[in-house]
Design a protein around this motif. Structure first.
Motif, PDB file in Angstrom:
ATOM      1  N   CYS A 654      -9.786  -3.210   3.771  1.00  0.00           N
ATOM      2  CA  CYS A 654      -9.982  -3.944   2.527  1.00  0.00           C
ATOM      3  C   CYS A 654     -11.170  -4.875   2.759  1.00  0.00           C
ATOM      4  O   CYS A 654     -11.679  -4.944   3.868  1.00  0.00           O
ATOM      5  CB  CYS A 654      -8.737  -4.705   2.128  1.00  0.00           C
ATOM      6  SG  CYS A 654      -8.221  -5.957   3.299  1.00  0.00           S
ATOM      7  N   CYS A 657     -10.779  -7.261   5.827  1.00  0.00           N
ATOM      8  CA  CYS A 657     -10.698  -6.837   7.221  1.00  0.00           C
ATOM      9  C   CYS A 657     -11.793  -5.864   7.647  1.00  0.00           C
ATOM     10  O   CYS A 657     -11.801  -5.371   8.760  1.00  0.00           O
ATOM     11  CB  CYS A 657      -9.309  -6.275   7.540  1.00  0.00           C
ATOM     12  SG  CYS A 657      -8.965  -4.734   6.684  1.00  0.00           S
ATOM     13  N   HIS A 692      -4.178   1.954   6.479  1.00  0.00           N
ATOM     14  CA  HIS A 692      -4.906   0.702   6.444  1.00  0.00           C
ATOM     15  C   HIS A 692      -4.997   0.093   7.841  1.00  0.00           C
ATOM     16  O   HIS A 692      -4.103   0.246   8.657  1.00  0.00           O
ATOM     17  CB  HIS A 692      -4.220  -0.282   5.495  1.00  0.00           C
ATOM     18  CG  HIS A 692      -5.146  -1.357   5.028  1.00  0.00           C
ATOM     19  ND1 HIS A 692      -6.027  -1.162   3.998  1.00  0.00           N
ATOM     20  CD2 HIS A 692      -5.354  -2.632   5.471  1.00  0.00           C
ATOM     21  CE1 HIS A 692      -6.722  -2.268   3.810  1.00  0.00           C
ATOM     22  NE2 HIS A 692      -6.330  -3.179   4.713  1.00  0.00           N
ATOM     23  N   CYS A 696      -5.142  -5.868   9.965  1.00  0.00           N
ATOM     24  CA  CYS A 696      -5.436  -6.618   8.739  1.00  0.00           C
ATOM     25  C   CYS A 696      -4.379  -7.694   8.503  1.00  0.00           C
ATOM     26  O   CYS A 696      -3.182  -7.405   8.506  1.00  0.00           O
ATOM     27  CB  CYS A 696      -5.509  -5.660   7.561  1.00  0.00           C
ATOM     28  SG  CYS A 696      -5.770  -6.509   6.006  1.00  0.00           S
ATOM     29  N   ILE A 699      -2.673  -7.499   4.538  1.00  0.00           N
ATOM     30  CA  ILE A 699      -1.708  -6.464   4.199  1.00  0.00           C
ATOM     31  C   ILE A 699      -0.411  -6.593   4.974  1.00  0.00           C
ATOM     32  O   ILE A 699       0.675  -6.507   4.429  1.00  0.00           O
ATOM     33  CB  ILE A 699      -2.325  -5.067   4.436  1.00  0.00           C
ATOM     34  CG1 ILE A 699      -3.516  -4.852   3.493  1.00  0.00           C
ATOM     35  CG2 ILE A 699      -1.297  -3.963   4.232  1.00  0.00           C
ATOM     36  CD1 ILE A 699      -3.178  -4.640   2.053  1.00  0.00           C
TER      37      ILE A 699
HETATM   38 ZN   LIG Z   1      -7.203  -5.087   5.155  1.00  0.00          ZN
END
Ligand SMILES: [Zn+2]
Ligand SMILES: [Zn+2]
Length: 789
Positions: A654, A657, A692, A696, A699
């Protein structure tokens, strides 16, 4: 002189006195007469109040077709054929003949012909025998209203009643009453019953000879029997005709023709056509109903239904009902309640057209049209046809299969259940119920608080009459106009059900011939008019429906058993539709194929073929679709997203990150979580976004949903007999709009964060996971034991 002088004045005085007395007497006489008349009049008014007229007459109910011909009739409670002759059926000829024969001074006497009474009284005294003849038409009405033994007393009462009748009614009305009450032998009363049963015509079509023949029967009803003593009747008839000739009432030519006319009358039976509609109207309690039936079409439809069901009996399918509405006039032109009214083994007298039955899928076109008007459905909009579960309600498709992505029109053509239930959930069940209630769906109105989402799959009660009326709205630019069954239905009720644009789009979808519910083994489509139609099959295959329409007609067909027994072979497409087609082929054989025109507020636009939404830059496959400007959704296609991924395409990032360098951008086709699960289950490949970034913060360490039920680490005991489902609930942060539940790592359902879900767990350890729309996840583990409780 003085004597003489004295005499003269005396004489003068007497003449004067005599004169004065006479004048006085005359004025006194007239005063007294006046007083007597006023007194008698007051007495009459008083008696009129104390002994009111008994003028209530019960008539036979008669049912006529659209041309006014009697097609059915019902005996009165005293078992008489006493049909009411309307004023317009009393022709000048009928009036003239009856008056000439019965009561020449009818229009000038006050109910009693005093001259005739006095003459009759003299004759009685001097000849010492009674003659009748002083009876006026009005007195005969009085006698017919209250039959009495014939004697002087009754005669006096009749005269009083005659005055009352004249006081209350016009001459026209009294003549009408006479014509309605006069006995014509057997259980026939009134000229209408007589003309219908002896001459098979309405009274206004009777000839002079026929009227005269009829008019002599009341004099000697036991010896002058039509069809039995016709020679005698002709003799008597001609005697009267010659008398009329002497009285110069008719021209010589008229009399000549009447004398030459043969009398072939016999007692006919009362027609009993269109029995179900006739019974339905008879129950309403009026004495005359003019239906809109075309007898020819009615009889043809009855024959088609009877023949069709005869061929179905081997499959244990024993009944059918049909309602046909003329879309221009909103009149019911054909009505068949069962395959054969006289069939007692299969309850032929039951009216299937008015019976409350489950409608199967027949309400779906209305739902789709309402959703089009709300803006969230257009024909090419892509929908998900995969398993859903609404608080324990998990509808299935007819064939227990799911189709994944489907367009709205495909969903309607194929009558898919899941998209329909989803649409109803979006629209709100109450909106559908309100529309149906407004369109006179009686059982749905009664059950409105009890109905659930299943109503769109047939979980409600409707009648063929109601459904046929509703479908006629699609043929009428979306406006429902209550169907008229007879002239007594009065003003039509008007309801704007759906917009002309939505109606047009539905008409387009439902008129495609290449569809799954086209009946098998149906070849004779060559001359078949273009129609739109929808089929339906109720739970347990108890009811097969097919309702079709074009610009001219709406035809509703129900097939099934009145016993309610389901039949494995029964279906809307293969059992009801062939009958629908046969009827259209008969009533609209040489159709001009005129079809509905596109309303000006229904436009076309290009949409993305993958989503049915307004195309975005990334959309390459475009198709034409209908839409309603300012109403239909203008959301842009969003199924392609740019994602940041690592160089090896194994990790996605995202914005928070993503590393400074070493990533790339790639576009992915977005697949909703619930569709991903369905694709995986069906081993269909789809583009997956890499997992993902595990490092991160946002999340995985942020506010994952908190599962509030079931409680982590708890043991749940479930009764083997009564497997109560467990509740799934969670709390999320405010930025979450959707959560996804997984049971043992398998996708279960997606819903809004506040919505409760239910599931029945298997025995043993169960893992429950909840993921929000940001990808944050939480697991709980519980132990389930099945026990005998
Ligand atoms: Zn992320
Ligand atoms: Zn697209």
């Amino acid at each position: 002189m003085p004597r003489l002088r004295a005499v003269a004045p005396v004489k003068d005085i007497t003449t004067d006195m005599k004169l004065r007395i006479t004048k006085k007497h005359i004025t006194r006489f007239f005063k007294r007469l006046g007083l007597a008349v006023i007194g008698l009049f007051i007495l009459f008014l008083l008696l009129n109040l104390i002994f009111p007229l008994k003028d209530k007459v019960e008539y036979s109910t008669i049912i006529t077709d659209k041309n006014g011909e009697v097609i059915n009739a019902f005996l009165t409670r005293d078992e008489k054929w006493r049909m009411k002759t309307e004023l317009n059926e009393i022709s000048p000829l009928l009036r003239k003949t009856i008056i000439a024969k019965e009561d020449k001074y009818f229009y000038s006497h006050p109910g009693v012909n005093l001259f005739a009474v006095i003459r009759a009284a003299f004759k009685n005294i001097f000849r010492m025998r009674r003659t009748s003849g002083a009876s006026t038409i009005t007195m005969q009405v009085a006698r017919a209203l209250e039959p009495r033994k014939r004697n002087i007393g009754s005669k006096m009462i009749e005269m009083f009643r005659a005055f009352q009748l004249e006081w209350k009614y016009s001459k026209h009305e009294i003549l009408q009453m006479y014509l309605n009450l006069v006995p014509y032998g057997g259980n026939l009363e009134g000229v209408k019953s007589a003309s219908l049963l002896y001459f098979s015509k309405n009274p206004d079509h009777l000839s002079l000879a026929e009227i005269t023949a009829l008019s002599i029967i009341p004099n000697r009803p036991s010896s002058l029997v039509m069809g039995k003593n016709n020679d005698l009747i002709v003799q008597e008839r001609n005697r009267w005709l010659k008398k009329f000739a002497g009285d110069k009432i008719f021209t010589e030519k008229e009399i000549e023709d009447a004398l030459a006319e043969p009398l072939t009358a016999t007692r006919n039976t009362v027609p009993h056509f269109a029995k179900h509609l006739s019974n339905k109207l008879f129950k309403k309690g009026d004495y005359a109903y003019k239906t809109h039936l075309d007898l020819n079409t009615q009889l043809k439809t009855e024959k088609i239904v009877e023949d069709y069901i005869r061929a179905q009996r081997l499959r244990n399918i024993n009944n059918a009902s049909v309602v046909i509405i003329d879309n221009k006039t909103h009149k019911v032109i054909s009505y068949v309640g069962s395959a054969n009214f006289n069939d007692t083994t299969d309850a032929g007298q039951v009216n299937g057209a008015a019976a409350v039955r489950q409608p199967g899928s027949t309400l779906k076109p209305l739902l789709f049209a309402l959703c089009m008007d709300e803006g969230f459905v257009t024909p090419k909009l892509m929908m998900n046809d995969i398993a859903v579960n609404y608080n324990g309600y998990a509808p299935e498709n007819y064939d227990q299969k799911y189709n994944g992505y489907v367009t709205a029109e495909f969903a309607l053509e194929h009558s898919l259940n899941i998209p329909a239930v989803k649409e109803l959930k979006m629209l709100g069940k109450d909106k559908l119920v309100q529309k149906l209630s407004a369109c006179d769906f009686k059982q749905i109105e009664r059950d409105k608080y009890k109905l659930g989402l299943s109503m769109i799959l047939g979980g409600c009660g409707t009648t063929l009459e109601e459904l046929t009326g509703l479908f006629s709205a699609f043929a009428n630019e979306g406006t429902y106009i209550s169907p008229s069954y007879s002239d007594k239905d009065g003003l039509h009720k008007k309801v704007n059900v759906v917009s002309p644009e939505a109606a047009f789009m539905i008409n387009d979808i439902l008129s495609k011939v290449n569809r799954p519910d086209f009946p098998l083994n149906w070849q004779s489509t060559e001359r078949m008019p273009k129609i739109a139609w929808k089929t339906g099959t109720s739970y347990g295959r108890r009811d097969a429906w097919s309702i079709g329409y074009n610009k001219k007609y709406t035809v509703g067909v129900w097939v099934g058993n009145f016993s309610g027994i389901g039949v494995p072979d029964l279906s809307g497409s293969n059992t009801a539709t062939p009958l629908l087609f046969k009827i259209f082929n008969t009533i609209d054989y040489d159709s001009d194929e005129e079809w509905f025109t596109q309303p000006k507020d229904c436009e076309t636009r290009m949409v993305c073929s993958e989503t049915g939404l307004v195309p975005a830059d990334h959309c390459h496959h475009l198709i034409m679709d209908y839409f309603i400007p300012l109403i239909s959704s203008t959301a842009k296609c969003n199924n392609i997203q740019e994602v940041l991924i690592s160089a090896d395409e194994k990790i996605s990032y995202c914005k928070n990150c993503a590393p400074q360098a070493g990533y790339k951008k790639k576009t992915y086709k977005i697949t909703e979580t619930e569709m991903q699960a369905w694709f995986e289950e069906n081993r269909i490949a789809y583009q997956k976004i890499p997992a993902h970034n595990p490092d991160c913060d946002i999340i995985f360490k942020g506010n994952a949903p908190a599962i509030t039920s079931p409680a982590n680490g708890s043991e749940y005991l479930i009764s083997k007999k009564n497997k109560e489902p467990l509740q799934l609930t969670c709390k999320t942060s405010s930025d979450v709009s959707k959560v996804y539940w997984y049971i043992d790592n398998k996708f279960y359902k997606g819903c809004s964060p506040g919505e409760k879900q239910f599931f029945v767990p298997t025995e043993g350890p169960v893992k429950i996971s909840c993921t929000d729309d940001k990808g944050r996840n939480r697991d709980v583990k519980i132990m389930v034991r099945y026990v005998n409780l």
